[in-house]
Design an enzyme around this catalytic site. Structure first.
Site, short mmCIF file in Angstrom:
data_model
loop_
_atom_site.label_atom_id
_atom_site.label_comp_id
_atom_site.label_asym_id
_atom_site.label_seq_id
_atom_site.Cartn_x
_atom_site.Cartn_y
_atom_site.Cartn_z
N CYS A 242 0.83 -1.20 0.00
CA CYS A 242 0.00 0.00 0.00
C CYS A 242 0.87 1.26 0.00
O CYS A 242 2.08 1.18 -0.01
CB CYS A 242 -0.84 0.05 1.27
SG CYS A 242 -1.82 -1.41 1.55
N GLY B 27 -1.29 1.11 -5.06
CA GLY B 27 -2.54 0.41 -4.73
C GLY B 27 -3.71 1.06 -5.42
O GLY B 27 -3.90 2.26 -5.31
N ASN C 87 1.11 0.31 5.82
CA ASN C 87 1.64 -0.32 4.62
C ASN C 87 2.51 -1.49 5.07
O ASN C 87 3.43 -1.30 5.85
CB ASN C 87 2.48 0.70 3.84
CG ASN C 87 3.25 0.06 2.70
OD1 ASN C 87 2.83 -0.94 2.14
ND2 ASN C 87 4.38 0.64 2.36
N GLY C 88 2.18 -2.69 4.61
CA GLY C 88 2.99 -3.85 4.98
C GLY C 88 2.12 -4.99 5.46
O GLY C 88 0.90 -4.95 5.31
N TYR D 27 10.60 -2.97 -9.11
CA TYR D 27 9.33 -2.83 -9.81
C TYR D 27 8.37 -1.81 -9.21
O TYR D 27 7.73 -1.04 -9.91
CB TYR D 27 8.62 -4.20 -9.86
CG TYR D 27 7.18 -4.08 -10.26
CD1 TYR D 27 6.84 -3.83 -11.59
CD2 TYR D 27 6.15 -4.15 -9.32
CE1 TYR D 27 5.51 -3.66 -11.97
CE2 TYR D 27 4.83 -3.99 -9.69
CZ TYR D 27 4.52 -3.74 -11.01
OH TYR D 27 3.24 -3.56 -11.38
P1 5GP Z 1 4.52 -12.02 -15.08
O1 5GP Z 1 3.87 -11.54 -16.32
O2 5GP Z 1 5.79 -12.78 -15.30
O3 5GP Z 1 3.57 -12.79 -14.22
O4 5GP Z 1 4.89 -10.76 -14.18
C1 5GP Z 1 6.01 -9.96 -14.42
C2 5GP Z 1 5.61 -8.69 -15.12
O5 5GP Z 1 4.50 -8.11 -14.42
C3 5GP Z 1 6.69 -7.64 -15.18
O6 5GP Z 1 6.61 -7.03 -16.44
C4 5GP Z 1 6.31 -6.63 -14.11
O7 5GP Z 1 6.65 -5.31 -14.52
C5 5GP Z 1 4.80 -6.80 -14.00
N1 5GP Z 1 4.21 -6.73 -12.65
C6 5GP Z 1 2.97 -6.25 -12.40
N2 5GP Z 1 2.69 -6.32 -11.09
C7 5GP Z 1 3.78 -6.85 -10.46
C8 5GP Z 1 4.08 -7.18 -9.10
O8 5GP Z 1 3.31 -6.95 -8.17
N3 5GP Z 1 5.29 -7.74 -8.86
C9 5GP Z 1 6.18 -7.99 -9.86
N4 5GP Z 1 7.35 -8.55 -9.55
N5 5GP Z 1 5.93 -7.69 -11.15
C10 5GP Z 1 4.75 -7.14 -11.45
MG MG Z 2 6.33 -4.70 -16.55
#
Ligand code: 5GP
Ligand code: MG
Ligand code: SF4
Length: 473
Positions: free
Chosen positions: A17, A43, A117-118, A256
Site C-alpha cells: 500500500c 494500490g 503499509n505492509g 518494480y
Molecule cells: P509475469 O507476467 O511474469 O507474471 O509478471 C512480471 C511482469 O509483471 C513484469 O513485467 C512486471 O513489470 C509486472 N508486474 C505487475 N505487477 C507486479 C508485481 O506486483 N510484482 C512484480 N514482480 N511484477 C509485477
Molecule cells: Mg512490466
C-alpha cells in the site's frame, strides 16, 4: 496459521500500500488527495483520507482509484490541518470497503486512526489471542491488530505504540493520527519506505518522495528502521523503539514497485534500475544485438542501463496504452493475458528484421514475457533475447509486498532452459543475486530470490522450512 506447503501454496496475501500524512498545514485533506494521487501506483483497490479539525476525526473511504473516490464535495467535508491517507492494494481474500484504510478507532480514551503499509506476519496468532481476550474485529486486514494492540496498552500514547510494536513481526510502515499528534513508524528492518518532509510550518510524511514533489514539500529524511517519529506542537521527536535494527529494504521496491522519480533511503529508483541494467549487460551480454528495448514503464530504466553497459542502442519498441491498470489487478490468468494484450503494442518499424534484447524488470508467472516475445516475433523481430533485471523469483514473499503464492512463481518450477522455451525466447538471462546486491547495496531484503528471510517466519512449521530449503537450486 500456515501449517504446510499445500496451505502455503494457496496463501496469496498482498497488502502492499501507500500512506501519506499532513501535520499542521491548511487544507490538509486536499494536499493528502494530491499525495495519494502520486502514490496511486502502490494500490488501486481503494483509498481513504481521515482528518482532524480540532474537535473530531472525520473519514472518507471508497473503492477504486483516488480520482474516482474523491471529489470537491467529499474533500471539503474533511476539514482540518491534520490528515492521513492510504491507497490500498489487497488480494481477493482481503477486499471490501471495511478493509480500506485509514482504520478508525473511537474510544473514550481518545479517537485515533491508522494507515498501514505492509503485512504483520504473526497476525493470525495475535488476532486469535486478541479475540480470545475479547477484541471484536471488523476487518480481515492484518493492519487491524495494530489498532487493538495499541488500545489495550497502558501509559501515554507513545508508550502504548511502543508496547504494541513490541508484539508485531513483519513489515510495517504506518501512520497514526490522534487528536494531538501524528506518529510515523517503520519496522526494525525498514522493509517498506517512509520519509518525512517540511511544508510551511508543518510536516508531510509519505511512502515515497514523489508525494513530496507533488505538493512542493522539502524532504528532511527517511524514517529509520526501528524508529517512531512523533510529530507535534514542539516539532519532531525521534524515539527508537528498538536498538536491534537491521535495514532490509524490500528490493522489489527498487525493481518494480516504486516510481522511478522517488528516492528511497537516499537511492534514486531510476538510477538503481539503470545500474542493475548495466550489471545485467555485463553478466549476460548479447553478441549480435541490434537494439535494446524495455517493457514500459517499469523496465525502461533498466533497459537504458543495459544499453549503456552493452554499447547497443536503446530504442522504443513497445508502446503502452495508459488507460488500463496494472496486469496484476486482474484475478484470473485469462483476464491477465487479455490485460497484457490491451496494454502493449509493438513499434513494427523499430522491430522488423532486428535482433532484439528485451529487458523486463521481473518474471513472476511468465505471462508478460511469453506474450511480448510472441508480439515482437509477429511484428517481424529476427530474434528476441530476454534479459530480466532481477534474479529468478523462487520463493514467496511473506511481507505482503509481492505475490506470496509459490505455485505462481514459474522460476520455482522450471529450469532456465525450460523457461526460455516456455516464453519462446532465443536466449534468457536473469540478473544474479550478487549483481542485485552490487546494484542496490547489501541492506536489502532479497528473500524471494535467495530465500534468506530477514525475520523469523511465524506460523510456518519446521517441515515447511525444510521443503523451502529443498527447493533451493
Ligand atoms: P509475469 O507476467 O511474469 O507474471 O509478471 C512480471 C511482469 O509483471 C513484469 O513485467 C512486471 O513489470 C509486472 N508486474 C505487475 N505487477 C507486479 C508485481 O506486483 N510484482 C512484480 N514482480 N511484477 C509485477
Ligand atoms: Mg512490466
Ligand atoms: Fe520484497 Fe521479496 Fe523481501 Fe518480499 S521477499 S520483502 S518482495 S524482497
Amino acid at each position: 496459521m500456515v501449517k504446510d506447503l499445500g496451505a502455503l501454496l494457496e496463501n496469496k496475501i498482498i497488502e502492499e500500500c501507500g500512506v501519506f500524512g499532513i501535520y499542521n498545514v491548511k487544507n490538509a485533506a486536499q494536499l493528502t488527495y494530491y499525495g495519494l494521487h502520486a502514490l496511486q501506483h502502490r494500490g488501486q483497490q481503494g483509498a481513504g483520507i481521515a482528518t482532524f479539525d480540532g474537535e473530531k476525526i472525520s473519514r472518507y473511504r471508497g473503492e477504486g482509484l483516488v480520482i474516482e473516490i474523491f471529489n470537491s464535495e467529499n474533500i471539503s467535508r474533511l476539514k482540518g490541518e491534520y490528515s492521513i491517507g492510504h491507497v490500498r492494494m489487497g488480494s481477493d481474500e482481503v477486499s471490501g470497503i471495511e478493509n480500506i484504510q485509514p482504520l478508525l478507532v473511537r474510544s473514550h480514551t481518545g479517537d485515533f486512526t491508522v494507515a498501514h503499509n505492509g503485512r504483520i506476519i504473526n497476525y493470525e496468532q495475535l488476532r486469535t489471542q486478541l479475540e480470545y481476550e475479547g477484541s471484536i474485529f471488523q476487518t480481515s486486514s492484518s493492519s487491524e491488530v495494530i489498532c487493538h494492540l495499541i488500545q489495550r496498552q497502558t501509559g501515554t500514547f507513545t508508550e502504548k505504540i511502543k508496547k504494541a510494536i513490541g508484539k508485531l513481526e513483519g513489515s510495517f510502515a504506518f501512520l497514526i493520527m490522534t487528536e494531538k499528534n501524528i506518529y510515523a513508524v517503520r519496522d526494525k528492518n525498514g522493509f517498506s519506505p517512509l520519509a518525512i518532509a517540511k511544508l510551511d510550518d508543518g510536516f508531510v510524511i509519505s511512502s515515497e518522495t514523489v508525494g513530496f514533489e507533488m505538493i512542493n514539500a522539502q524532504i528532511i529524511r527517511d524514517v529509520k528502521p526501528g524508529e517512531i517519529i512523533k510529530i507535534g506542537k514542539k516539532g519532531l521527536r525521534s524515539i527508537m523503539y528498538t536498538e536491534s535494527t537491521q535495514k532490509k529494504m524490500c528490493s522489489m521496491e527498487y525493481i518494480y514497485l516504486a516510481r522511478p522519480d522517488s528516492d528511497i533511503d537516499g537511492l534514486n529508483v531510476h538510477a538503481s534500475r539503470r545500474m542493475c541494467g548495466r550489471i545485467l549487460a555485463q553478466e549476460f551480454p548479447c553478441e549480435d544485438a541490434d537494439i535494446v528495448i524495455g517493457v514500459p514503464d517499469s523496465s525502461l530504466s533498466a533497459a537504458m542501463g543495459y544499453s549503456d553497459g552493452a554499447g547497443v542502442p536503446y530504442e522504443i519498441g513497445l508502446i503502452k496504452n495508459r488507460y488500463i491498470g496494472r496486469t496484476f489487478i486482474q484475478p484470473t490468468q485469462e483476464e491477465r493475458e487479455r490485460g497484457v494484450k490491451m496494454k502493449l503494442s509493438p513499434v513494427s518499424n523499430t522491430i522488423k528484421g532486428k535482433n532484439i534484447v528485451l529487458v523486463d524488470d521481473s518474471i513472476v508467472r511468465g505471462t508478460t514475457s511469453k506474450y511480448i516475445v510472441k508480439l515482437l516475433k509477429e511484428a517481424g523481430a529476427k530474434a528476441v533475447h530476454v534479459r530480466i533485471a532481477s534474479p529468478a523469483m523462487v520463493a514467496p514473499c511473506f511481507y505482503g509486498v509481492d505475490t506470496s503464492s509459490l505455485k505462481d512463481l514459474i522460476s520455482a518450477r522450471m529450469s532456465l532452459q525450460e523457461l526460455r522455451d516456455y516464453i519462446g525466447a532465443d536466449s534468457l538471462g536473469f540478473l544474479s543475486n550478487e549483481g542485485l546486491k552490487k546494484g542496490l547495496g547489501n541492506n536489502i531484503c532479497s528473500a524471494c530470490f535467495d530465500r534468506e528471510y530477514p525475520t523469523y517466519l511465524f506460523g510456518l512449521d519446521e517441515n515447511f522450512k525444510k521443503e523451502l530449503k529443498k527447493l533451493k537450486n
